[in-house]
Design a protein around this motif. Structure first.
Motif, PDB file in Angstrom:
ATOM      1  N   SER A  29      48.071   4.294  43.076  1.00 43.72           N
ATOM      2  CA  SER A  29      48.972   3.451  43.851  1.00 43.72           C
ATOM      3  C   SER A  29      50.225   4.257  44.162  1.00 43.72           C
ATOM      4  O   SER A  29      50.450   5.322  43.579  1.00 43.72           O
ATOM      5  N   PRO A  30      51.057   3.773  45.077  1.00 44.79           N
ATOM      6  CA  PRO A  30      52.260   4.521  45.437  1.00 44.79           C
ATOM      7  C   PRO A  30      53.213   4.782  44.267  1.00 44.79           C
ATOM      8  O   PRO A  30      53.995   5.713  44.318  1.00 44.79           O
ATOM      9  N   VAL A  31      53.123   3.987  43.222  1.00 41.34           N
ATOM     10  CA  VAL A  31      54.028   4.178  42.092  1.00 41.34           C
ATOM     11  C   VAL A  31      53.521   5.206  41.078  1.00 41.34           C
ATOM     12  O   VAL A  31      54.231   5.531  40.126  1.00 41.34           O
ATOM     13  N   HIS A  32      52.354   5.741  41.279  1.00 39.14           N
ATOM     14  CA  HIS A  32      51.809   6.769  40.379  1.00 39.14           C
ATOM     15  C   HIS A  32      52.396   8.131  40.746  1.00 39.14           C
ATOM     16  O   HIS A  32      51.733   8.975  41.343  1.00 39.14           O
ATOM     17  N   ILE A  33      53.624   8.355  40.344  1.00 37.88           N
ATOM     18  CA  ILE A  33      54.317   9.583  40.731  1.00 37.88           C
ATOM     19  C   ILE A  33      53.797  10.812  39.986  1.00 37.88           C
ATOM     20  O   ILE A  33      54.058  11.938  40.393  1.00 37.88           O
ATOM     21  N   HIS A  34      53.038  10.606  38.934  1.00 38.70           N
ATOM     22  CA  HIS A  34      52.503  11.729  38.171  1.00 38.70           C
ATOM     23  C   HIS A  34      51.249  12.319  38.813  1.00 38.70           C
ATOM     24  O   HIS A  34      50.800  13.396  38.434  1.00 38.70           O
ATOM     25  N   LYS A  35      50.683  11.628  39.814  1.00 42.08           N
ATOM     26  CA  LYS A  35      49.488  12.147  40.504  1.00 42.08           C
ATOM     27  C   LYS A  35      49.921  13.225  41.497  1.00 42.08           C
ATOM     28  O   LYS A  35      51.033  13.228  41.995  1.00 42.08           O
ATOM     29  N   ASN A  36      49.004  14.137  41.799  1.00 46.47           N
ATOM     30  CA  ASN A  36      49.368  15.224  42.707  1.00 46.47           C
ATOM     31  C   ASN A  36      49.351  14.794  44.174  1.00 46.47           C
ATOM     32  O   ASN A  36      48.841  13.734  44.529  1.00 46.47           O
ATOM     33  N   LYS A  37      49.910  15.629  45.009  1.00 43.21           N
ATOM     34  CA  LYS A  37      50.076  15.338  46.427  1.00 43.21           C
ATOM     35  C   LYS A  37      48.743  15.151  47.149  1.00 43.21           C
ATOM     36  O   LYS A  37      48.610  14.285  48.015  1.00 43.21           O
ATOM     37  N   VAL A  38      47.754  15.937  46.805  1.00 43.05           N
ATOM     38  CA  VAL A  38      46.437  15.849  47.442  1.00 43.05           C
ATOM     39  C   VAL A  38      45.793  14.492  47.166  1.00 43.05           C
ATOM     40  O   VAL A  38      45.206  13.882  48.059  1.00 43.05           O
ATOM     41  N   THR A  39      45.922  14.009  45.953  1.00 42.94           N
ATOM     42  CA  THR A  39      45.369  12.707  45.582  1.00 42.94           C
ATOM     43  C   THR A  39      46.055  11.588  46.362  1.00 42.94           C
ATOM     44  O   THR A  39      45.396  10.678  46.856  1.00 42.94           O
ATOM     45  N   HIS A  40      47.373  11.665  46.477  1.00 43.65           N
ATOM     46  CA  HIS A  40      48.104  10.662  47.244  1.00 43.65           C
ATOM     47  C   HIS A  40      47.719  10.709  48.723  1.00 43.65           C
ATOM     48  O   HIS A  40      47.564   9.672  49.365  1.00 43.65           O
ATOM     49  N   LYS A  41      47.546  11.902  49.253  1.00 40.68           N
ATOM     50  CA  LYS A  41      47.159  12.044  50.659  1.00 40.68           C
ATOM     51  C   LYS A  41      45.798  11.410  50.903  1.00 40.68           C
ATOM     52  O   LYS A  41      45.598  10.694  51.889  1.00 40.68           O
ATOM     53  N   LYS A  42      44.857  11.654  50.013  1.00 40.45           N
ATOM     54  CA  LYS A  42      43.528  11.056  50.147  1.00 40.45           C
ATOM     55  C   LYS A  42      43.618   9.535  50.094  1.00 40.45           C
ATOM     56  O   LYS A  42      42.959   8.833  50.853  1.00 40.45           O
ATOM     57  N   ALA A  43      44.457   9.016  49.200  1.00 44.03           N
ATOM     58  CA  ALA A  43      44.622   7.567  49.078  1.00 44.03           C
ATOM     59  C   ALA A  43      45.225   6.973  50.348  1.00 44.03           C
ATOM     60  O   ALA A  43      44.787   5.925  50.834  1.00 44.03           O
ATOM     61  N   ILE A  44      46.228   7.643  50.907  1.00 46.43           N
ATOM     62  CA  ILE A  44      46.864   7.165  52.138  1.00 46.43           C
ATOM     63  C   ILE A  44      45.861   7.129  53.280  1.00 46.43           C
ATOM     64  O   ILE A  44      45.764   6.139  54.014  1.00 46.43           O
ATOM     65  N   LEU A  45      45.110   8.202  53.446  1.00 45.09           N
ATOM     66  CA  LEU A  45      44.133   8.266  54.533  1.00 45.09           C
ATOM     67  C   LEU A  45      43.021   7.237  54.347  1.00 45.09           C
ATOM     68  O   LEU A  45      42.557   6.628  55.315  1.00 45.09           O
ATOM     69  N   THR A  46      42.606   7.030  53.125  1.00 46.81           N
ATOM     70  CA  THR A  46      41.554   6.056  52.839  1.00 46.81           C
ATOM     71  C   THR A  46      42.034   4.641  53.123  1.00 46.81           C
ATOM     72  O   THR A  46      41.341   3.861  53.791  1.00 46.81           O
ATOM     73  N   LEU A  47      43.219   4.294  52.645  1.00 44.91           N
ATOM     74  CA  LEU A  47      43.756   2.955  52.874  1.00 44.91           C
ATOM     75  C   LEU A  47      43.988   2.711  54.360  1.00 44.91           C
ATOM     76  O   LEU A  47      43.623   1.658  54.893  1.00 44.91           O
ATOM     77  N   GLY A  48      44.558   3.670  55.039  1.00 36.97           N
ATOM     78  CA  GLY A  48      44.775   3.536  56.477  1.00 36.97           C
ATOM     79  C   GLY A  48      43.475   3.351  57.229  1.00 36.97           C
ATOM     80  O   GLY A  48      43.369   2.507  58.127  1.00 36.97           O
ATOM     81  N   SER A  49      42.469   4.102  56.860  1.00 35.81           N
ATOM     82  CA  SER A  49      41.162   3.993  57.496  1.00 35.81           C
ATOM     83  C   SER A  49      40.550   2.612  57.283  1.00 35.81           C
ATOM     84  O   SER A  49      39.984   2.018  58.212  1.00 35.81           O
TER      85      SER A  49
END
Length: 78
Positions: A29-49
């Motif tokens: 989730s957006p509040v998981h600041i300990h996750k890396n940038k690539v993981t967040h990018k994949k999540a953003i693209l997946t949710l948007g899709s």
């Protein structure tokens, strides 16, 4: 976080649930600041899709162009 808010706003205004199974399986989730940038990018693209796929599958907007102005074209949605 913006896409999460967009999904919630869409759901509250339309009364439709946007299925986000792929996004949910990522367990990020957006509040998981300990996750890396690539993981967040994949999540953003997946949710948007998933949001776009749901809107396209359930709504067929008709777009028409008006040439009422001299050199400008204005798109309107019905």
């Amino acid at each position: 976080m913006l896409l999460v808010h967009i999904r919630k706003y869409y759901e509250s205004t339309t009364g439709e649930d946007v299925p986000t199974d792929q996004y949910n399986t990522l367990h990020i989730s957006p509040v998981h600041i300990h996750k890396n940038k690539v993981t967040h990018k994949k999540a953003i693209l997946t949710l948007g899709s998933e949001i776009v796929h749901h809107i396209r599958a359930n709504h067929n907007p008709y777009i028409e162009y008006h040439a009422d102005f001299q050199s400008e074209r204005i798109a309107t949605e019905h």
